[in-house]
Design a protein around this motif. Sequence first.
Motif, short mmCIF file in Angstrom:
data_model
loop_
_atom_site.label_atom_id
_atom_site.label_comp_id
_atom_site.label_asym_id
_atom_site.label_seq_id
_atom_site.Cartn_x
_atom_site.Cartn_y
_atom_site.Cartn_z
N THR A 42 -19.22 -40.71 -2.54
CA THR A 42 -19.60 -39.64 -3.07
C THR A 42 -19.11 -38.21 -2.63
OG1 THR A 42 -19.84 -39.93 -0.14
CG2 THR A 42 -21.66 -40.86 -1.17
N ALA A 43 -17.94 -38.46 -2.80
CA ALA A 43 -17.11 -37.19 -2.71
C ALA A 43 -17.25 -36.67 -4.40
CB ALA A 43 -15.39 -37.35 -2.67
N THR A 237 -17.42 -44.73 3.23
CA THR A 237 -17.53 -43.68 2.00
C THR A 237 -16.60 -42.11 1.78
OG1 THR A 237 -19.47 -41.58 1.64
CG2 THR A 237 -18.89 -42.15 3.46
N SER A 238 -16.18 -41.84 0.39
CA SER A 238 -15.48 -40.61 0.43
C SER A 238 -15.93 -39.63 1.27
CB SER A 238 -14.81 -40.98 -0.71
OG SER A 238 -15.47 -40.67 -1.88
N GLY A 239 -17.25 -39.67 1.29
CA GLY A 239 -17.93 -38.38 2.01
C GLY A 239 -17.87 -38.51 3.01
N ASP A 240 -19.38 -37.43 3.56
CA ASP A 240 -19.48 -37.57 5.16
C ASP A 240 -20.63 -38.70 4.83
OD1 ASP A 240 -20.52 -36.88 7.73
OD2 ASP A 240 -21.92 -35.02 7.28
N PRO A 241 -19.39 -39.39 6.13
CA PRO A 241 -20.26 -41.12 6.90
C PRO A 241 -21.43 -40.88 7.72
CG PRO A 241 -17.49 -40.81 7.69
CD PRO A 241 -18.30 -39.06 7.11
N ALA A 242 -21.71 -39.62 7.93
CA ALA A 242 -22.52 -39.59 8.79
C ALA A 242 -23.77 -39.02 8.03
CB ALA A 242 -23.04 -38.12 10.02
N ALA A 243 -24.14 -38.00 6.70
CA ALA A 243 -24.88 -38.12 5.72
C ALA A 243 -25.25 -39.45 5.42
CB ALA A 243 -24.59 -37.01 4.77
N ARG A 245 -24.74 -42.55 7.19
CA ARG A 245 -25.59 -43.29 7.84
C ARG A 245 -26.60 -42.80 7.47
NH1 ARG A 245 -22.19 -42.31 11.49
NH2 ARG A 245 -20.42 -43.99 10.80
N ARG A 260 -17.17 -45.91 7.71
CA ARG A 260 -16.27 -45.25 8.04
C ARG A 260 -16.52 -44.65 6.84
NH1 ARG A 260 -12.98 -50.28 11.14
NH2 ARG A 260 -14.26 -51.04 12.12
N ARG A 261 -15.37 -43.49 6.87
CA ARG A 261 -14.73 -42.88 5.85
C ARG A 261 -13.43 -43.14 5.15
NH1 ARG A 261 -14.19 -37.06 5.08
NH2 ARG A 261 -13.90 -36.39 3.54
#
Length: 265
Positions: A42-43, A237-243, A245, A260-261
């Motif tokens: 996602t990054a 994800t290469s982005g924000d795990p919270a987003a 999730r 996880r990141r």
Amino acid sequence: MQTAPFPRREIGVFDSGVGGLTVLRELRALLPGARLRYLADTAYAPYGGRSADEIRARCFAITEHLVASGAALVVVACNTATAHAIEALRARWPALPFVGTEPGIKPAVAATRNGRIGLLATRATAASERLRALIARHADGREVLVQACPGVVNHIEAGDLDSAALRALVERHCEPLRAAGVDTALLGCTHYPLIAPLWQAALGDGVRLLRIETAVARRAAALWTPGADAPGLAVETSGDPAALRDWVARVLGWRDLDLRRWPAA
């Protein structure tokens, strides 16, 4: 080059972002006993606006990670990545089975009644040589109108699946296909089935809409040999795990994921 022995056997699945989750959802249903690992890049999403060199570089880095984690089969759950990188991936890892994601030109040819087919795709997929070759090989005299759809993936990645702005964008991308009188349309991006009702509404009830995620998952399932490893699902994800999730919980209803990141901070 031969791959090293795997610490455990699992199926690796990746996409530029959340689109490949449509394929993962099908895989979970078909192979409930398998170990699955999904990586959302996602990054760097969306891939549709990136160069072929950038896309290949990301695909190589992700596959290196999936192989190191135990992937004995890799599903490239992204039309754009498949178009620009899958042959290079197969050359780099010749002993590793890869399943790509491509528009189903042959099923569309079988489905069309008037010989006019629409293909909705990212800009990078629409411009790819692989897509041109696929159409030349399988269109069998039918007309395939390729419509690039910039901007749609951005909305889906943001969790916007039904806003007025997205509906207007979908309407704009579908207008040329309606004007051309297509009776069959292909969703040429794994993100697009997540808003299938919007595409159908914009194209009209008389247009048959074809999806691909089930066919991709079935191909992977046919190649998979079950082992002794315990089933499981890891999402990275290469982005924000919270987003991510939150997106997965809201859209797919999956909660309590091992998410996880990557790479780890």
